[in-house]
Design an enzyme around this catalytic site. Structure first.
Site, PDB file in Angstrom:
ATOM      1  N   PRO A 139       0.804  -1.228   0.000  1.00  0.00           N
ATOM      2  CA  PRO A 139       0.000   0.000   0.000  1.00  0.00           C
ATOM      3  C   PRO A 139       0.836   1.276   0.000  1.00  0.00           C
ATOM      4  O   PRO A 139       0.283   2.368  -0.139  1.00  0.00           O
ATOM      5  CB  PRO A 139      -0.797  -0.120   1.302  1.00  0.00           C
ATOM      6  CG  PRO A 139       0.110  -0.889   2.210  1.00  0.00           C
ATOM      7  CD  PRO A 139       0.863  -1.855   1.335  1.00  0.00           C
ATOM      8  N   GLU A 171       2.626  -4.810   5.626  1.00  0.00           N
ATOM      9  CA  GLU A 171       2.692  -3.758   6.637  1.00  0.00           C
ATOM     10  C   GLU A 171       4.098  -3.222   6.853  1.00  0.00           C
ATOM     11  O   GLU A 171       4.264  -2.185   7.486  1.00  0.00           O
ATOM     12  CB  GLU A 171       2.137  -4.303   7.961  1.00  0.00           C
ATOM     13  CG  GLU A 171       0.686  -4.757   7.863  1.00  0.00           C
ATOM     14  CD  GLU A 171       0.186  -5.424   9.141  1.00  0.00           C
ATOM     15  OE1 GLU A 171       1.022  -5.600  10.055  1.00  0.00           O
ATOM     16  OE2 GLU A 171      -1.006  -5.755   9.219  1.00  0.00           O
ATOM     17  N   HIS A 172       5.098  -3.942   6.365  1.00  0.00           N
ATOM     18  CA  HIS A 172       6.476  -3.482   6.557  1.00  0.00           C
ATOM     19  C   HIS A 172       7.360  -4.148   5.516  1.00  0.00           C
ATOM     20  O   HIS A 172       6.921  -5.074   4.799  1.00  0.00           O
ATOM     21  CB  HIS A 172       6.967  -3.820   7.972  1.00  0.00           C
ATOM     22  CG  HIS A 172       6.773  -5.266   8.337  1.00  0.00           C
ATOM     23  ND1 HIS A 172       7.622  -6.281   7.921  1.00  0.00           N
ATOM     24  CD2 HIS A 172       5.793  -5.876   9.079  1.00  0.00           C
ATOM     25  CE1 HIS A 172       7.195  -7.441   8.379  1.00  0.00           C
ATOM     26  NE2 HIS A 172       6.087  -7.240   9.095  1.00  0.00           N
ATOM     27  N   ASP A 197       8.895  -2.673  -8.683  1.00  0.00           N
ATOM     28  CA  ASP A 197       9.964  -3.661  -8.808  1.00  0.00           C
ATOM     29  C   ASP A 197      10.440  -4.158  -7.451  1.00  0.00           C
ATOM     30  O   ASP A 197      10.845  -5.313  -7.305  1.00  0.00           O
ATOM     31  CB  ASP A 197      11.137  -3.063  -9.586  1.00  0.00           C
ATOM     32  CG  ASP A 197      10.800  -2.888 -11.059  1.00  0.00           C
ATOM     33  OD1 ASP A 197       9.918  -3.610 -11.563  1.00  0.00           O
ATOM     34  OD2 ASP A 197      11.411  -2.015 -11.715  1.00  0.00           O
ATOM     35  N   GLY A 239       3.908   0.743  -8.944  1.00  0.00           N
ATOM     36  CA  GLY A 239       5.057   1.350  -8.285  1.00  0.00           C
ATOM     37  C   GLY A 239       5.594   2.544  -9.051  1.00  0.00           C
ATOM     38  O   GLY A 239       5.066   2.935 -10.096  1.00  0.00           O
ATOM     39  N   SER A 240       6.661   3.114  -8.532  1.00  0.00           N
ATOM     40  CA  SER A 240       7.305   4.232  -9.230  1.00  0.00           C
ATOM     41  C   SER A 240       8.113   3.731 -10.416  1.00  0.00           C
ATOM     42  O   SER A 240       8.292   4.436 -11.408  1.00  0.00           O
ATOM     43  CB  SER A 240       8.204   5.013  -8.259  1.00  0.00           C
ATOM     44  OG  SER A 240       9.141   4.143  -7.638  1.00  0.00           O
TER      45      SER A 240
END
Length: 546
Positions: A139, A171-172, A197, A239-240
């Protein structure tokens, strides 16, 4: 619909209503093809034939008809119309796929059910299609849109295709990787990662690591033959950077990727393992870059607050710095593989070179492997010492929207080799000429300071490490390095760079890299030669009628 003697099914042919006209609809069992033809196209114009492979049909559903539809101009002449809708893949521009649909009508309920049953039977025969998926959603990646993209664009398509999912929102860091060592991965037909990626890398490391652990393979042994992962990974780009998705599908579009998953595409992928002193470091499937691309990543990691523009800023800054690095590169040429980095044979769907490479037997370790060269001083390994602006090893072309050809245009996804690109120290102007060629059609390897090799294994050791015994010299180097960092526009030699490993930092001056042929599989089919739907399926007539 029972097959006749001999087991061959006849064609199913019916006259069904489409729009306000009767069309001849044909289902060919042997060819796995659904087609519909307008026997009398308006004005005698061409373009009345449409067809779609059953392998690219997403779902078939009976269509409910309400009273309002029955009383409309289209269906008021039908006493009791019955209908079914076929959802299928439609190709759009630039490799994009879309979910299209066509609804056929008839007055015979039995005929309608016969068509639904026949199409669903054929879909059941598509054994490569997933039925249950494990989905990880990052997220926080990219623009923090992963959860929204999945829920709005992907989940409805999975539901339409009757695919059940177990969704985990991470979450991490390394949440997905750690979880893959705990869950029963074997009850799933595939694993889907929603993110960039970095998210794919995390899932890949978790899956490969889990398979090796279950198979009793020690990943720290650089010579260990790794066990192939037959559980496919699907990538929903969010994603970026989505370089892996772009290189294996041709576009970074969530809907397109979801449809490749639904139809059960399978694209094998080479994976490189990276070790240091018999210790496993990372896996790589795209770029392993030292020098220029390593420096860009190192600088951009400090500027994440800038968003994706940080790569442009860090790239320009790194280009002005123009640092070079001394070291030794040794490699084992992939002389028993087909193709070369400069043959201009792009890796595309059904690539002949990748298929042939898998069929070739692996070279015997005692003759060509590390053991022979390290212990007996064999002549197969090549050694190059020098000053380098960049050392790049790519498993794929590394193409992206800004660089349509990528770092090595002829690199293959699954041929059991990597392209090793050495960019020696040169002037800023020449280096700029080299970088510009990534964006045009000119041969980017046609420079005296650029060398490219197709290899199976390679090692790198920085000169700083080779000279580390000379303490006095090291002290001088440290002072010189500090000066260079304070004055980044100078052209100088730094002791060490870092490795850019698929967009993640890897800080090791000495590494050993080995390619594992087709170690894993993706829900993809490689980049198709022709992505224009109109060249394959003529839908224009249908769209005008509906």
């Amino acid at each position: 619909m029972e097959p006749p003697a001999g087991g061959r099914r006849p064609r199913l042919v019916s006259s069904l209503a489409l729009g306000q006209r009767a069309w001849e609809v044909i289902l060919e069992w042997e060819r796995g093809l659904l087609s519909w033809r307008d026997p009398q196209p308006p004005g005698g114009r061409d373009g009345g034939n449409c067809f779609v492979p059953v392998s690219e049909i997403i779902a078939v559903e009976e269509t409910e008809i309400d009273e309002k539809q029955c009383s409309s101009g289209k269906w008021q002449k039908m006493a009791k119309p019955h209908a079914f809708t076929v959802y299928y893949v439609k190709r759009a521009q630039k490799h994009r796929w879309r979910c299209s649909e066509v609804t056929f009508w008839c007055v015979d309920e039995q005929l309608c059910n016969q068509w639904i049953q026949a199409l669903k039977e054929l879909l059941e025969l598509q054994k490569s299609r997933p039925k249950q998926l494990l989905v990880y959603i990052n997220p926080y990646g990219g623009k923090r849109q992963g959860k929204r993209i999945y829920e709005q664009k992907v989940a409805p398509l999975f539901s339409l295709a009757s695919i059940s999912t177990d969704v985990i929102i991470t979450e991490h860091a390394n949440h997905a990787k750690d979880n893959l060592f705990e869950v029963n991965i074997y009850k799933y037909d595939g694993i889907v990662c929603v993110g960039g990626d970095g998210m794919f890398s995390e899932v890949m490391h978790g899956l490969i690591g889990r398979i090796q652990k279950d198979s009793g393979i020690d990943q720290n042994n650089p010579k260990a033959p790794l066990v192939q992962c037959n559980i496919r990974i699907g990538i929903i780009p969010a994603g970026s950077t989505d370089c892996i998705c772009y290189a294996t599908v041709g576009v970074t579009d969530p809907v397109t990727s979801a449809l490749h998953i639904i139809v059960g595409d399978s694209q094998p992928l080479d994976v490189s393992s990276i070790h240091h002193n018999n210790t496993f470091l990372k896996y790589s499937v795209s770029l392993l870059g030292y020098g220029f691309y390593g420096d860009i990543l190192k600088d951009s990691e400090k500027k994440r607050w800038m968003g994706t523009i940080r790569y442009d800023f860090s790239g320009f800054k790194t280009f002005l710095s123009h640092h070079y690095y001394e070291g030794t590169v040794s490699f084992l040429p992939a002389k028993h593989r087909l193709g070369s980095p400069r043959d201009k044979k792009r890796c595309r769907t059904g690539c002949y070179i990748c298929r042939q490479s898998k069929q070739q037997p692996e070279e015997p370790q005692k003759k060509y492997g590390l053991e022979h060269n390290e212990d007996e001083g064999g002549e197969d390994w090549k050694v190059i010492k020098g000053k380098f602006l960049a050392i790049n090893a790519v498993n794929m072309s590394c193409a992206c929207p800004r660089s349509p050809k990528g770092l090595s245009p002829a690199a293959h996804l699954a041929d059991g080799s990597i392209d090793l690109i050495l960019v020696r120290k040169c002037s800023r102007f020449n280096f700029l000429r080299y970088l510009v060629r990534h964006t045009n059609q000119d041969d980017q390897f046609d420079f005296t300071f650029v060398e490219v090799y197709r290899v199976k294994k390679f090692q790198f050791t920085s000169k700083h490490l080779e000279d580390s015994d000379n303490d006095g010299k090291d002290v001088g180097k440290k002072r010189f390095v500090q000066f260079c960092r304070d004055h980044p526009a100078c052209c100088c030699n730094l002791s060490n760079s870092i490795w850019n490993c698929d967009g993640e930092t890897l800080d090791s001056s000495t590494i050993e890299v080995r390619v594992h042929c087709q170690l894993m599989k993706l829900f993809a089919r490689g980049i198709e030669e022709n992505s224009n739907d109109e060249a394959i399926y003529n839908q224009s007539t249908v769209e005008q009628l509906l």
